[in-house]
Design an enzyme around this catalytic site. Structure first.
Site, mmCIF file in Angstrom:
data_model
loop_
_atom_site.group_PDB
_atom_site.id
_atom_site.type_symbol
_atom_site.label_atom_id
_atom_site.label_comp_id
_atom_site.label_asym_id
_atom_site.label_seq_id
_atom_site.Cartn_x
_atom_site.Cartn_y
_atom_site.Cartn_z
ATOM 1 N N CYS A 20 -9.177 -2.075 -1.150
ATOM 2 C CA CYS A 20 -8.114 -1.953 -2.161
ATOM 3 C C CYS A 20 -7.309 -0.669 -1.992
ATOM 4 O O CYS A 20 -6.237 -0.533 -2.574
ATOM 5 C CB CYS A 20 -8.730 -2.007 -3.551
ATOM 6 N N HIS A 48 -4.995 1.099 -9.013
ATOM 7 C CA HIS A 48 -5.420 -0.182 -8.442
ATOM 8 C C HIS A 48 -5.776 -1.120 -9.588
ATOM 9 O O HIS A 48 -6.465 -0.733 -10.524
ATOM 10 C CB HIS A 48 -6.611 0.018 -7.515
ATOM 11 N N ASN A 93 -7.237 -9.234 -9.368
ATOM 12 C CA ASN A 93 -7.387 -8.169 -8.373
ATOM 13 C C ASN A 93 -6.935 -8.703 -7.007
ATOM 14 O O ASN A 93 -7.625 -9.509 -6.398
ATOM 15 C CB ASN A 93 -8.859 -7.745 -8.347
HETATM 16 O O1 UT7 Z 1 -11.275 -3.717 -6.368
HETATM 17 C C1 UT7 Z 1 -12.562 -3.194 -6.420
HETATM 18 C C2 UT7 Z 1 -13.491 -4.344 -6.502
HETATM 19 N N1 UT7 Z 1 -13.988 -4.785 -7.708
HETATM 20 C C3 UT7 Z 1 -13.939 -4.228 -8.942
HETATM 21 O O2 UT7 Z 1 -13.327 -3.254 -9.225
HETATM 22 C C4 UT7 Z 1 -14.795 -4.865 -10.003
HETATM 23 C C5 UT7 Z 1 -15.640 -3.850 -10.696
HETATM 24 N N2 UT7 Z 1 -16.541 -4.414 -11.678
HETATM 25 C C6 UT7 Z 1 -16.124 -5.055 -12.790
HETATM 26 O O3 UT7 Z 1 -14.940 -5.205 -13.045
HETATM 27 C C7 UT7 Z 1 -17.174 -5.522 -13.761
HETATM 28 O O4 UT7 Z 1 -18.418 -5.004 -13.379
HETATM 29 C C8 UT7 Z 1 -17.253 -7.063 -13.857
HETATM 30 C C9 UT7 Z 1 -16.012 -7.591 -14.545
HETATM 31 C C10 UT7 Z 1 -17.384 -7.677 -12.483
HETATM 32 C C11 UT7 Z 1 -18.440 -7.482 -14.700
HETATM 33 O O5 UT7 Z 1 -18.355 -6.920 -15.991
HETATM 34 P P1 UT7 Z 1 -19.613 -6.201 -16.621
HETATM 35 O O6 UT7 Z 1 -19.231 -5.768 -17.974
HETATM 36 O O7 UT7 Z 1 -20.069 -5.161 -15.645
HETATM 37 O O8 UT7 Z 1 -20.636 -7.383 -16.746
HETATM 38 P P2 UT7 Z 1 -22.073 -7.579 -16.063
HETATM 39 O O9 UT7 Z 1 -21.937 -7.722 -14.590
HETATM 40 O O10 UT7 Z 1 -22.970 -6.481 -16.584
HETATM 41 O O11 UT7 Z 1 -22.529 -8.947 -16.646
HETATM 42 C C12 UT7 Z 1 -22.762 -9.120 -18.066
HETATM 43 C C13 UT7 Z 1 -23.158 -10.567 -18.313
HETATM 44 C C14 UT7 Z 1 -24.253 -11.079 -17.387
HETATM 45 O O12 UT7 Z 1 -25.094 -11.933 -18.110
HETATM 46 P P3 UT7 Z 1 -26.507 -11.420 -18.672
HETATM 47 O O13 UT7 Z 1 -27.287 -11.003 -17.449
HETATM 48 O O14 UT7 Z 1 -26.207 -10.266 -19.579
HETATM 49 O O15 UT7 Z 1 -27.055 -12.606 -19.368
HETATM 50 C C15 UT7 Z 1 -23.507 -11.890 -16.354
HETATM 51 O O16 UT7 Z 1 -24.307 -12.895 -15.787
HETATM 52 O O17 UT7 Z 1 -22.030 -11.431 -18.082
HETATM 53 C C16 UT7 Z 1 -22.411 -12.491 -17.184
HETATM 54 N N3 UT7 Z 1 -21.251 -12.879 -16.421
HETATM 55 C C17 UT7 Z 1 -20.365 -13.796 -16.859
HETATM 56 N N4 UT7 Z 1 -20.325 -14.527 -17.979
HETATM 57 C C18 UT7 Z 1 -19.288 -15.381 -18.128
HETATM 58 C C19 UT7 Z 1 -20.833 -12.413 -15.215
HETATM 59 N N5 UT7 Z 1 -19.691 -13.020 -14.861
HETATM 60 C C20 UT7 Z 1 -19.384 -13.884 -15.854
HETATM 61 C C21 UT7 Z 1 -18.334 -14.792 -16.069
HETATM 62 N N6 UT7 Z 1 -18.324 -15.506 -17.221
HETATM 63 N N7 UT7 Z 1 -17.320 -14.955 -15.187
#
Ligand code: UT7
Length: 326
Positions: free
Chosen positions: A114, A253, A283
């Site tokens: 990115c 970004h 993204n």
């Molecule tokens: O360009 C650089 C590359 N990428 C990024 O910058 C992304 C950086 N990371 C993020 O933006 C965030 O970490 C995410 C948006 C990917 C995830 O958000 P989060 O607040 O960190 O959520 P999490 O990974 O801690 O997941 C929380 C819950 C989990 O369920 P449990 O284990 O608490 O039951 C996930 O399984 O949300 C669940 N989950 C979803 N639920 C519904 C993960 N993805 C989804 C989804 N829909 N699409």
């Protein structure tokens, strides 16, 4: 100190197909509400199957050259920032030349995730010192081709697109005032495409394991992105002699609204200066900053003399920031 380079024109190329969060609800176990609350994303553009990264890059380049009044063949170099090249070799920049029947300008890709567009800007500054007059930098991605469409943790995040900027020599008034860049390869495994290179060449097993798709530890990426983007922006502003309250527009970004807002707060730049397109594009990796820059110009958010801060973070990890006077 006179600026080594300035941006003469920008342009973007986006696939026409819009995929909403509601459509993703039919693919994986997710909801519009979860995606919007956790990421700010509401929709993204997805390329048609026959469209490759160089196709979007070529369209953006032609539009930007047209806006700058420069023939593509008159460019000294074409730099494409991408994590989703058409092929491992040759470069997407060379495939772009193939598509346009272009011969002459040096052409190469920058693999900095990115941060690719801002890495390109940094490299172009060096090339300008070496005598180059006009350089095109394009951030271009077809992320949808490397996403695991069964993984709700990643497939909802990404979009496709390309943004281009044509650079010319600084005029002593507008241009790049200061910048910063860096990398930490120790965290390479946190966000990667595991298979398809020399470490894990394509095989029936790698395909079955979906190892050619994005692997990401979201929480770790999140924390490092906030820290690295804010620190790079602060460093670049200090080098440019610009205070946070003097910044007219902050273009981080565009990965996630929460990351952008947290990074902005740490830089001290006022909240109303943050520019976001992530709601409509998701993204787009290296394409997010040049597409955002182009949309900001089109919306009249950038006027002559404005101070623009761009900051990025990506796979590698890599980071880069740049302060411009428009
Ligand atoms: O360009 C650089 C590359 N990428 C990024 O910058 C992304 C950086 N990371 C993020 O933006 C965030 O970490 C995410 C948006 C990917 C995830 O958000 P989060 O607040 O960190 O959520 P999490 O990974 O801690 O997941 C929380 C819950 C989990 O369920 P449990 O284990 O608490 O039951 C996930 O399984 O949300 C669940 N989950 C979803 N639920 C519904 C993960 N993805 C989804 C989804 N829909 N699409």
């Amino acid at each position: 100190m006179p600026c080594a380079l300035k941006i003469l024109a920008t342009a973007r190329a986006l696939p026409p197909r819009v995929v909403t969060n509601a459509e993703l609800e039919t693919l994986v176990d997710t909801t519009d509400q979860w995606i919007a609350e956790r990421t700010g994303i509401r929709e993204r553009r997805i390329a048609a199957p026959e469209v490759a990264t160089s196709d979007l890059a070529a369209e953006a380049l032609l539009k930007a050259c047209d806006a700058a009044g420069i023939e593509p063949a008159a460019l000294d170099a074409i730099i494409v920032g991408t994590s989703t090249p058409d092929t491992l070799f040759p470069s997407t920049a060379c495939w772009l030349q193939h598509k346009l029947g272009l011969r002459g300008p040096a052409a190469f890709d920058v693999s900095a995730g990115c941060s690719g567009f801002l890495y390109g800007l940094e490299i172009a500054g060096g090339l300008m010192h070496g005598g180059a007059k006009h350089i095109a930098i394009i951030g271009a991605e077809v992320m949808s081709r490397v996403v695991n469409w069964q993984d709700r943790g990643t497939c909802v995040l990404f979009g496709d697109g390309a943004g281009a900027a044509i650079l010319g020599p600084g005029d002593g008034r507008s241009g790049v005032l200061g910048s910063a860049w860096g990398a930490d390869g120790n965290l390479a495994k946190v966000l990667c495409q595991p298979a398809g290179g020399t470490r894990l060449p394509a095989s029936i097993e790698t395909v079955a394991a979906m190892a050619h798709t994005v692997h990401m530890e979201g929480n770790t990426v999140f924390k490092h992105a906030v820290t690295a983007m804010s620190e790079a922006a602060v460093q670049a502003m200090a080098r440019a002699g610009i205070r946070p309250d003097q910044v007219d527009l902050l273009i981080p970004h565009q990965a996630n609204t929460r990351i952008m807002e947290a990074a902005r707060a740490r830089t001290g730049v006022p909240a109303d200066r943050l520019f976001s397109i992530v709601e409509r594009h998701g993204n787009m990796s290296a394409a997010t900053i040049p597409v955002a820059l182009d949309e900001a110009r089109e919306q009249g958010r950038i006027k002559d003399g404005d101070i623009i801060v761009m900051t990025a973070f990506g796979t590698g990890f890599t980071w880069a920031a740049s302060v411009l006077r428009w």
